[in-house]
Write an enzyme that holds these catalytic residues in place. Structure first.
Site, PDB file in Angstrom:
ATOM      1  N   ASN A  94     -32.871   9.973  39.742  1.00  0.00           N
ATOM      2  CA  ASN A  94     -32.582  10.686  40.995  1.00  0.00           C
ATOM      3  C   ASN A  94     -32.374  12.175  40.740  1.00  0.00           C
ATOM      4  O   ASN A  94     -31.861  12.581  39.700  1.00  0.00           O
ATOM      5  CB  ASN A  94     -31.418  10.056  41.768  1.00  0.00           C
ATOM      6  N   CYS A 145     -32.919   2.144  48.622  1.00  0.00           N
ATOM      7  CA  CYS A 145     -32.543   2.525  49.991  1.00  0.00           C
ATOM      8  C   CYS A 145     -33.720   2.246  50.935  1.00  0.00           C
ATOM      9  O   CYS A 145     -34.838   1.953  50.495  1.00  0.00           O
ATOM     10  CB  CYS A 145     -32.155   4.007  50.044  1.00  0.00           C
ATOM     11  N   GLU A 191     -30.990  15.545  42.666  1.00  0.00           N
ATOM     12  CA  GLU A 191     -30.269  16.086  43.823  1.00  0.00           C
ATOM     13  C   GLU A 191     -30.462  17.594  43.939  1.00  0.00           C
ATOM     14  O   GLU A 191     -31.002  18.239  43.028  1.00  0.00           O
ATOM     15  CB  GLU A 191     -28.782  15.727  43.698  1.00  0.00           C
ATOM     16  N   CYS A 247     -36.922   4.299  50.372  1.00  0.00           N
ATOM     17  CA  CYS A 247     -37.664   3.869  49.177  1.00  0.00           C
ATOM     18  C   CYS A 247     -38.367   2.527  49.410  1.00  0.00           C
ATOM     19  O   CYS A 247     -39.483   2.317  48.928  1.00  0.00           O
ATOM     20  CB  CYS A 247     -36.739   3.775  47.972  1.00  0.00           C
ATOM     21  N   GLU A 292     -36.307   5.741  42.455  1.00  0.00           N
ATOM     22  CA  GLU A 292     -37.444   4.853  42.743  1.00  0.00           C
ATOM     23  C   GLU A 292     -38.644   5.633  43.273  1.00  0.00           C
ATOM     24  O   GLU A 292     -39.785   5.414  42.872  1.00  0.00           O
ATOM     25  CB  GLU A 292     -37.051   3.799  43.793  1.00  0.00           C
ATOM     26  N   CYS A 350     -34.655   9.938  45.432  1.00  0.00           N
ATOM     27  CA  CYS A 350     -34.154   8.780  44.686  1.00  0.00           C
ATOM     28  C   CYS A 350     -35.024   8.506  43.461  1.00  0.00           C
ATOM     29  O   CYS A 350     -36.212   8.870  43.426  1.00  0.00           O
ATOM     30  CB  CYS A 350     -34.181   7.531  45.558  1.00  0.00           C
TER      31      CYS A 350
HETATM   32  N1  THU Z   1     -30.043   6.845  44.814  1.00  0.00           N
HETATM   33  C1  THU Z   1     -31.125   6.461  44.080  1.00  0.00           C
HETATM   34  O1  THU Z   1     -31.661   7.227  43.281  1.00  0.00           O
HETATM   35  N2  THU Z   1     -31.599   5.215  44.263  1.00  0.00           N
HETATM   36  C2  THU Z   1     -31.023   4.267  45.057  1.00  0.00           C
HETATM   37  O2  THU Z   1     -31.514   3.146  45.126  1.00  0.00           O
HETATM   38  C3  THU Z   1     -29.807   4.594  45.796  1.00  0.00           C
HETATM   39  C4  THU Z   1     -29.425   6.027  45.828  1.00  0.00           C
HETATM   40  C5  THU Z   1     -29.465   8.174  44.564  1.00  0.00           C
HETATM   41  C6  THU Z   1     -29.617   9.205  45.631  1.00  0.00           C
HETATM   42  C7  THU Z   1     -28.449  10.111  45.361  1.00  0.00           C
HETATM   43  O3  THU Z   1     -28.802  11.044  44.345  1.00  0.00           O
HETATM   44  C8  THU Z   1     -27.378   9.197  44.782  1.00  0.00           C
HETATM   45  O4  THU Z   1     -28.075   8.030  44.354  1.00  0.00           O
HETATM   46  C9  THU Z   1     -26.302   8.829  45.771  1.00  0.00           C
HETATM   47  O5  THU Z   1     -26.829   8.354  46.948  1.00  0.00           O
END
Ligand code: THU
Length: 140
Positions: free
Chosen positions: A49, A93, A51, A96, A62, A60
Site C-alpha cells: 500500500n 476493500c 499512502e 479492490c 492489491e 491499496c
Molecule cells: N489497505 C490495503 O492496502 N489493502 C486492504 O485490503 C485494506 C486497506 C491499505 C490502505 C491504507 O493504506 C491502509 O491499508 C489503511 O486503510
C-alpha cells in the site's frame, strides 16, 4: 470461506507478500499491507500500500500488484495473497474487489495476518454482485 492447509504455491505467494509489505509506505495509517498476485503465466506480481498526505490518493497493495501486472501485459490471474496486521486476516476493500473482478472473476483470495492465521476465499464469495458495464450497441 475455508481455512484449509496451505500448498507450496500458497506459501510462496505469502512469502512474496510478506517481503513486499516491508516496502509499504503507510506513514498515516501505519497499517502496512503486502500483496502477491499470481498470473496464469506463472509470474508473480507484488504490491504494497502506498499512502499520500492527500489521503484520497492512497492505493491499496492489491490494486498496485494488479496494475503492475496488467501494465506488464498480464490479463489473467489465478490467486492473490494478502498479508496485513490485525486479529483477523484482511480481505480486499470494495474498490479492490471490483478492480480484481475486471480481470479475474475466478480469482482465489488468500488472506493472512502477521500471526499466520490464514483464510481462503473466492472473489465470487467476496463480491457476489459485481458491477458490469454493458456497452450499448452503436448505431450504424
Ligand atoms: N489497505 C490495503 O492496502 N489493502 C486492504 O485490503 C485494506 C486497506 C491499505 C490502505 C491504507 O493504506 C491502509 O491499508 C489503511 O486503510
Amino acid at each position: 470461506m475455508t481455512d484449509k492447509k496451505s500448498s507450496a504455491e500458497d506459501r510462496k505467494l505469502v512469502l512474496e507478500a510478506k517481503k513486499t509489505r516491508k516496502n509499504s509506505y503507510a506513514p498515516y495509517s501505519n497499517f502496512k499491507v503486502g500483496a502477491a498476485l499470481l498470473a496464469r503465466s506463472g509470474k508473480v506480481y507484488t504490491g504494497a500500500n502506498l499512502e499520500n498526505s492527500s489521503f484520497g490518493q492512497t492505493v491499496c497493495a492489491e490494486r498496485l500488484a494488479l496494475y503492475k501486472a496488467v501494465s506488464d501485459g498480464e490479463k489473467d490471474f489465478k490467486k492473490i495473497a494478502i498479508v496485513a496486521p490485525g486479529a483477523e486476516p484482511v480481505t480486499p476493500c470494495g474498490i479492490c474487489r471490483q478492480a480484481l473482478f475486471e480481470f479475474a472473476p475466478q480469482l482465489e483470495v488468500l488472506s493472512v495476518n502477521l500471526k499466520g492465521k490464514v483464510r481462503k476465499y473466492t472473489l465470487r464469495e467476496l463480491l457476489p454482485y459485481p458491477f458490469k458495464y454493458e456497452k450499448k450497441k452503436t448505431k450504424k
